[in-house]
Scaffold this motif. Structure first.
Motif, PDB file in Angstrom:
ATOM      1  N   ALA A   1       0.845  -1.199   0.000  1.00  0.00           N
ATOM      2  CA  ALA A   1       0.000   0.000   0.000  1.00  0.00           C
ATOM      3  C   ALA A   1       0.879   1.247   0.000  1.00  0.00           C
ATOM      4  CB  ALA A   1      -0.902   0.005   1.237  1.00  0.00           C
TER       5      ALA A   1
ATOM      6  N   TRP B   1      -3.580   3.933   0.628  1.00  0.00           N
ATOM      7  CA  TRP B   1      -4.304   3.545  -0.571  1.00  0.00           C
ATOM      8  C   TRP B   1      -3.475   2.570  -1.391  1.00  0.00           C
ATOM      9  CZ3 TRP B   1      -1.575   7.957   0.197  1.00  0.00           C
ATOM     10  CH2 TRP B   1      -0.628   8.326  -0.764  1.00  0.00           C
TER      11      TRP B   1
ATOM     12  N   ASN C   1      -5.612  -2.848  -1.273  1.00  0.00           N
ATOM     13  CA  ASN C   1      -4.415  -3.229  -0.524  1.00  0.00           C
ATOM     14  C   ASN C   1      -4.517  -2.853   0.955  1.00  0.00           C
ATOM     15  OD1 ASN C   1      -3.863  -3.249  -3.265  1.00  0.00           O
ATOM     16  ND2 ASN C   1      -1.674  -2.906  -2.982  1.00  0.00           N
ATOM     17  N   VAL C   2      -5.513  -2.077   1.305  1.00  0.00           N
ATOM     18  CA  VAL C   2      -5.581  -1.523   2.648  1.00  0.00           C
ATOM     19  C   VAL C   2      -6.706  -2.158   3.456  1.00  0.00           C
ATOM     20  CG1 VAL C   2      -5.793   0.594   3.981  1.00  0.00           C
ATOM     21  CG2 VAL C   2      -4.697   0.660   1.729  1.00  0.00           C
TER      22      VAL C   2
END
Lengths: 331, 331, 331, 331
Positions: D24, D40, D44-45
């Motif tokens: 991320a 962001w 991925n977060v």
């Protein structure tokens, strides 16, 4: 054009003769207890003097009667015993649309208790979409009349068609011209002829000057009982439904003797904004407010997003009253 | 709401029964030779199927009849033998206001010679100021009728009051709704009922969506002969009188099957701009143009700044024709 | 203020003396091969005559150099060998944002093949949201330079910060001032000093007059190579992203000698509208078009909705060419 | 994007590891004494949890830091000992432009006596016309500094160029971004880096959302000392110079935790309107007012029509104070 404001009870027959001798055209009016003569064209009128003339105003604007060149004193419009344009800030409240007698009665009692002076409600509804609720029409007007009488509030409601003038003449205390008919000149002339108090909304695409010219159509029929109502204009900003033009309202106050009303409900579009816009309008000098109140806004057949509950309206009335007094007025 | 487009000559009595059984409300229309049924509310209508149904369109927009979800094919509106919305770009030309028979006749002959297909002219004039020339009214309509017949051009002129519908029904080929009455819903319904071709101007403060909704009021009365006319919107820019919204016009074309007209005269405000705006509108796809022409613009009783001379109009027609052909159309 | 247009090669030392004697302030410029002196205040300047003076123009507008009172002949701006403001309608095309060299190269080859004369692309990107792709900056400018050289197209790209002037001076053929910096007067003065051709966009909230005044800031630094670019203004209409003000563009053409460009991509917001707006702008007299083209619009890092594919751009170029020829121009 | 608001003094090294493991991207900030991490892209977060996290806010708007999803409590911005956004309505007053030391000193003493808390004045002046007075620049800033120190008022003045940041850093207490630079993103980032209190005007063509996004640029540099200032938007109405968007201001208050200022002088354009607009803004909830005062408005080098005399300002301050108290505030 020249506007002659005549001396009270003066005989103006000689003046008429002089105008005729000069082949001038003219129109005789009585407004606010004053006899007035509008005469034109300029070259046929200039230089005429007569004993009956108190004041001669050369008309350069196209809103001479609505303008304050000839009448410095603010006009007070009486709707039954309610005085609009005097010390007290007048609040007209009620549902966006008349849905049934119970709804109107509940609302009317609540808004009267909270301090409203007029009952508003739409019977003939100008709806952008033909598929939206179009109002109860004549039946809605009669409901308003009955409720207004029962509760003791004069009523204000919108006219949409010149063919309905008899109904409005018979049942309504103050006739509203909506924003979408703000330049429906046939309708403006018709309500001018009816003589009843008029609440004239500014069109969403109209300048302040055009708003005063619309009022001029009414006054020119001899009806001076006109209140101007700012209700928001079309701009690029979309966080509110319309942009309440407080500056335009103040500018209008400097140009006219007519009282000015503000409608904080339509520009707000959202309940949370109505209070702030109402207070701003009063602080800026509004003589009247027009506020939508519904016993159950979430179930309303129109404008459900912007109608206040009776409870919220009561809170607002208290805030308006406090503010008005701080400004040396009342509410 | 659901729009049922019915098969040609299909018996839809069973469908009506089903709707009644489901306590649905409905409205039956005939538009463009098709039987249509609008039915609501959704929960009472969903799932109904019937042999008579050619297509069922779920209505999410409020301009379903004016929209092109159900009718992909562009509509051609016939005004007598003039086809609007076909290959030829149609030009309606004539004076802003009907002043007298000679003025109209001179103009009509000139614009016909130059290639105009319709004669325009204002008899009932919506004037911002009550002190401006208000038009000749019924007499003006009759002048247009006589000149139109003499010269051989169908006539288009503006209606302002529902009470005048008989006059328009009797004398006029295409009825114009002006920008100031673009949301006068009583008037829209009335011209819908008359059934005659309508030229519907966009209000100066109206969105494209509201313009289509206004058309919907007309179509919902069964009158599909509607042409939309862009005439400029209100913006902050003042180097032109209004901002001709070419982009909005193109956006509308993507949303509707109705033909689209552009009025380059009113937004221009100045003669020098009319040619360029007219050409831009044609290049952007306008099916029709509405252009003000006056034999002596400088003496005109209204809009003297923006009316073209017959000579200038002839030059413009030639430019329009060249342009239209380059675009695969004609004029 | 007075603008003195001096005779070619005339010695104006005596005129300077006279101005000094009268305690007048003045500024000496050379624009379009002409020596010019702006002198003020009026009372100290009026009445001064001198042999070196070809023409003295009393300045009432605040865009005297950009205005056409003193220079009737349209200005042609040269970007390398490309002439903007001449017979040929010049098209600058390329991606909204420079993403990588391959993307720019593919686009550049395609638009050149279709007939574009300039390569556009954003390296420094003014994005409304700080979370949007902000552009490759200096690296993006260098990509444009390399691709422009390889393909043989001069490049135009936007500057956002006075501190970047060296980079633009070194690498860029035409410097764009974007709509959001249309009244960033420090930046206008800076590009004025650089002397390179400038493409000056109109601010979305700016009048035509303010647009010309912005150009005046550039010309006043001695840089007459300025092209004005209309890209849509902010209005209430939301069916398009901005309202392309064709009328304002035509009005500007009547007020200035500078060439005018139109950007149909930003106001369109949607691909379907770009063709029609481009054609309308050409029909209305635009000298140049600025069009966004991307090899894969759906994958673009910005403005993916409005960029054309190379195929669609080729179709558009053919339509523009046909139209331009019908209007007596070329493309 | 996700905004993580971290627990006070929590060790977030493990969270950083987790973000890195998930590839991320992230940005670490400290605002209002809170450590924040923006991370962001979403895929991925999502799902990451950590002991250091007090609150995780999914960011859908592009003004997350300026928005009040994560910070309900109104922000108070301190300019020296002046608290903006607290109970007291703060008034900044002074001349439109710094003309000389005596003018500023006279004004400063008068406005302080009447109750102003900040001294305003333009040194670098963004003028629409290059021929208008462009301000004294650095010398003007120094005059403000000396007068502010002598009289005991913190100073607020406008920056126009990133290259001037040292001067503003050294001499100025609150840095103003003017309406014309409201989307000059380079300048927004620069004042964000300086860390000093910022008064951010809304651009005349900008929506409320864009205004908050402009503030986001500043906050994203770690500078939370930002006050938003409504100063009127561009609309079709011309009876005022700009349309003070009271509704937009109220809408903004519902969307942000930042304090809000109103400038009644620029939209008024005329002295007569300034009082009413100032009172309306306070009634609608403004935390601060910015008012132009000049010892001799008729002789002012800029905006002479809208600057108040010291006497009129004193009257206004008394009215503001009465009104503020009626609303439960102070002034």
């Amino acid at each position: 054009m020249i506007l002659y404001v005549l001396k009270d009870r003066a005989d103006y027959s000689i003046l008429i003769e002089k105008l005729n001798e000069n082949s001038a055209s003219f129109k005789i009016l009585n407004l606010y207890g004053k006899n007035l003569i509008l005469a034109w064209p300029d070259q046929n009128v200039k230089g005429i003097i007569d004993n009956s003339i108190e004041m001669a105003v050369e008309v350069k604007k196209s809103y001479v009667l609505a303008g304050n060149d000839w009448k410095k004193q603010p006009t007070v419009v009486n709707v039954k015993d309610v005085e609009i344009g005097s010390k007290k800030v007048i609040v007209a409240a009620g549902p966006c649309a008349v849905e049934n007698e119970e709804q109107v009665l509940t609302t009317a009692k609540a808004v009267k208790r909270a301090g409203a002076s007029l009952l508003r409600g739409g019977a003939y509804k100008p709806r952008t979409s033909p598929y939206s609720f179009q109002g109860l029409g004549e039946e809605g007007v009669k409901i308003l009349r009955r409720v207004g009488d029962e509760v003791g509030l004069p009523i204000v409601t919108e006219i949409m068609d010149t063919r309905d003038s008899n109904i409005f003449s018979q049942y309504v205390d103050m006739i509203q011209i909506g924003a979408r008919n703000a330049q429906n000149f046939s309708l403006l002339k018709e309500v001018g002829k009816l003589g009843k108090p008029v609440l004239l909304k500014r069109g969403m695409g109209n300048t302040v000057e055009e708003w005063l010219q619309a009022a001029e159509y009414i006054l020119l029929e001899g009806n001076g009982n006109t209140v101007l109502c700012e209700r928001g204009i079309r701009t690029f900003e979309k966080s509110t439904r319309f942009t309440l033009d407080i500056g335009g309202m103040v500018a209008a106050k400097l140009m006219t003797h007519l009282p000015i009303c503000a409608d904080p409900s339509h520009p707000a579009g959202k309940r949370e904004l109505v209070h702030s816009l109402a207070l701003a309008a009063v602080a800026a000098g509004a003589d009247m407010l027009l506020i939508e109140v519904h016993p159950h806004p979430e179930k309303a057949l129109s404008d459900s997003e912007q109608q206040l509950t009776p409870e919220s309206f009561e809170v607002l009335m208290n805030r308006i009253r406090t503010l008005a007094r701080a400004l040396g007025r009342d509410a």
